[in-house]
Design a protein around this motif. Sequence first.
Motif, PDB file in Angstrom:
ATOM      1  N   GLN A  71       0.792  -1.221   0.000  1.00  0.00           N
ATOM      2  CA  GLN A  71       0.000   0.000   0.000  1.00  0.00           C
ATOM      3  C   GLN A  71       0.834   1.286   0.000  1.00  0.00           C
ATOM      4  N   GLN A  72       2.078   1.228   0.362  1.00  0.00           N
ATOM      5  CA  GLN A  72       2.883   2.409   0.662  1.00  0.00           C
ATOM      6  C   GLN A  72       3.216   3.272  -0.556  1.00  0.00           C
ATOM      7  N   GLN A  73       3.026   4.565  -0.412  1.00  0.00           N
ATOM      8  CA  GLN A  73       3.418   5.542  -1.442  1.00  0.00           C
ATOM      9  C   GLN A  73       4.891   5.352  -1.796  1.00  0.00           C
ATOM     10  N   SER A  83       6.400   2.875  -3.201  1.00  0.00           N
ATOM     11  CA  SER A  83       6.918   1.512  -3.071  1.00  0.00           C
ATOM     12  C   SER A  83       7.048   0.779  -4.409  1.00  0.00           C
ATOM     13  N   ASP A 123      -0.515   8.201   3.279  1.00  0.00           N
ATOM     14  CA  ASP A 123       0.514   7.756   2.327  1.00  0.00           C
ATOM     15  C   ASP A 123       0.220   6.363   1.791  1.00  0.00           C
ATOM     16  N   ARG A 124      -1.044   5.934   1.931  1.00  0.00           N
ATOM     17  CA  ARG A 124      -1.474   4.622   1.432  1.00  0.00           C
ATOM     18  C   ARG A 124      -2.615   4.765   0.426  1.00  0.00           C
TER      19      ARG A 124
END
Length: 172
Positions: free
Chosen positions: A49-51, A53, A120-121
């Motif tokens: 989910q991380q921005q 990534s 940020d997800r």
Amino acid sequence: MRTPLLVDMPPRDALWLEVDLRHQHLVVWQGEEAGKTHAISSGLAGAGQQQGSGQTPLGWHYVRASIGNGLAPGTVFRGRRPTGEIFDEALASEPPGRDWILTRILWLCGLERGFNRGGDRDSQRRYIYLHGTPPSEPMGVAASHGCIRMRDESLLEIATFAVPGTPVWIHE
């Protein structure tokens, strides 16, 4: 467009899309009946989910916007805007390694606050799309920068009925 409600997923009667990252395919569903299956290519970095990534986000989403309707197959997009170019071999050789966004963009928005929506997800803020890719790019294997790549023929078919508001479930 009506934003789907998470409590109504999966829809009992309506159209929805299932993206299976493990098997690298997308299934079109009408309620509880599975339809056609299309090969995809998801994030090379796996699921997450991380921005920033490069991973493909999981969970329930919906098509927030459909971009490029009526444009020619192979239309090149940059920043969700057509550049006026149509992808061909000459373009392919210019910037090697470019992550081409072609033909149509189905921009996804997460439905699960704190998981794929917000902060940020946030899948929409991460610019996660279903989009076309050059014929030279592999299907059936993870190779993208986080988006879900598809062959033009499949994407054009799906874009005709996966209008804004269409639910999309992404899972491993």
